[in-house]
Design a protein around this motif. Structure first.
Motif, PDB file in Angstrom:
ATOM      1  N   PHE A  13       0.833  -1.201   0.000  1.00 48.31           N
ATOM      2  CA  PHE A  13       0.000   0.000   0.000  1.00 48.31           C
ATOM      3  C   PHE A  13       0.869   1.253   0.000  1.00 48.31           C
ATOM      4  N   GLU A  14       1.892   1.256   0.835  1.00 47.63           N
ATOM      5  CA  GLU A  14       2.801   2.412   0.895  1.00 47.63           C
ATOM      6  C   GLU A  14       3.519   2.597  -0.443  1.00 47.63           C
ATOM      7  N   ALA A  15       3.930   1.500  -1.070  1.00 49.82           N
ATOM      8  CA  ALA A  15       4.608   1.580  -2.369  1.00 49.82           C
ATOM      9  C   ALA A  15       3.668   2.121  -3.441  1.00 49.82           C
ATOM     10  N   GLU A  16       2.391   1.740  -3.356  1.00 47.72           N
ATOM     11  CA  GLU A  16       1.410   2.229  -4.334  1.00 47.72           C
ATOM     12  C   GLU A  16       1.163   3.723  -4.119  1.00 47.72           C
ATOM     13  N   LYS A  17       1.068   4.140  -2.864  1.00 47.61           N
ATOM     14  CA  LYS A  17       0.824   5.557  -2.566  1.00 47.61           C
ATOM     15  C   LYS A  17       1.961   6.444  -3.064  1.00 47.61           C
ATOM     16  N   THR A  18       3.171   5.960  -3.006  1.00 47.11           N
ATOM     17  CA  THR A  18       4.324   6.762  -3.419  1.00 47.11           C
ATOM     18  C   THR A  18       4.624   6.627  -4.904  1.00 47.11           C
ATOM     19  N   GLY A  19       3.857   5.794  -5.614  1.00 52.43           N
ATOM     20  CA  GLY A  19       4.057   5.642  -7.048  1.00 52.43           C
ATOM     21  C   GLY A  19       5.072   4.578  -7.424  1.00 52.43           C
ATOM     22  N   LEU A  20       5.618   3.865  -6.445  1.00 49.95           N
ATOM     23  CA  LEU A  20       6.588   2.813  -6.749  1.00 49.95           C
ATOM     24  C   LEU A  20       5.932   1.541  -7.270  1.00 49.95           C
ATOM     25  N   LEU A  21       4.654   1.403  -6.999  1.00 47.61           N
ATOM     26  CA  LEU A  21       3.913   0.219  -7.420  1.00 47.61           C
ATOM     27  C   LEU A  21       2.649   0.693  -8.133  1.00 47.61           C
ATOM     28  N   PRO A  22       2.441   0.276  -9.390  1.00 44.90           N
ATOM     29  CA  PRO A  22       1.236   0.694 -10.107  1.00 44.90           C
ATOM     30  C   PRO A  22      -0.032   0.257  -9.365  1.00 44.90           C
TER      31      PRO A  22
END
Length: 101
Positions: A13-22
């Motif tokens: 979730f954190e990776a998605e919020k920061t744009g690291l994970l689509p």
């Protein structure tokens, strides 16, 4: 209920919020976490089997959208049959993972 899965999901979730994970990849991972939580339960109800069926098919759709149809393997297709296997043989927990991994 399963702290390892919860921690993994939160990290995604954190990776998605920061744009690291689509976003679609995150949704695919989150659905997979929900599937695993149901599969590793020692017992599963009929309502949970219906939920598992829905989650697996939704994950298949989202995974294909995120990664392309060629990313789906035969093992992935076999995983769609997990609810039927559980219903037919009353197998739950890690036995299912042995046959579908």
């Amino acid at each position: 209920e399963y702290p390892g899965l919860e921690r993994f999901s939160n990290q995604c979730f954190e990776a998605e919020k920061t744009g690291l994970l689509p976003a679609k990849a995150y949704k695919s991972i989150r659905l997979l976490c929900e599937v695993v939580e149901l599969i590793i339960k020692p017992a599963i109800t009929n309502d949970e089997l219906a939920t598992l069926h829905r989650l697996l098919h939704e994950h298949h759709k989202v995974f294909t959208q995120a990664h392309g149809k060629w990313a789906v393997s035969i093992n992935y297709h076999m995983a769609l049959h997990i609810p039927d296997i559980i219903a037919d043989y009353a197998w739950t927990s890690t036995w299912i993972l042995v046959f579908c991994v």
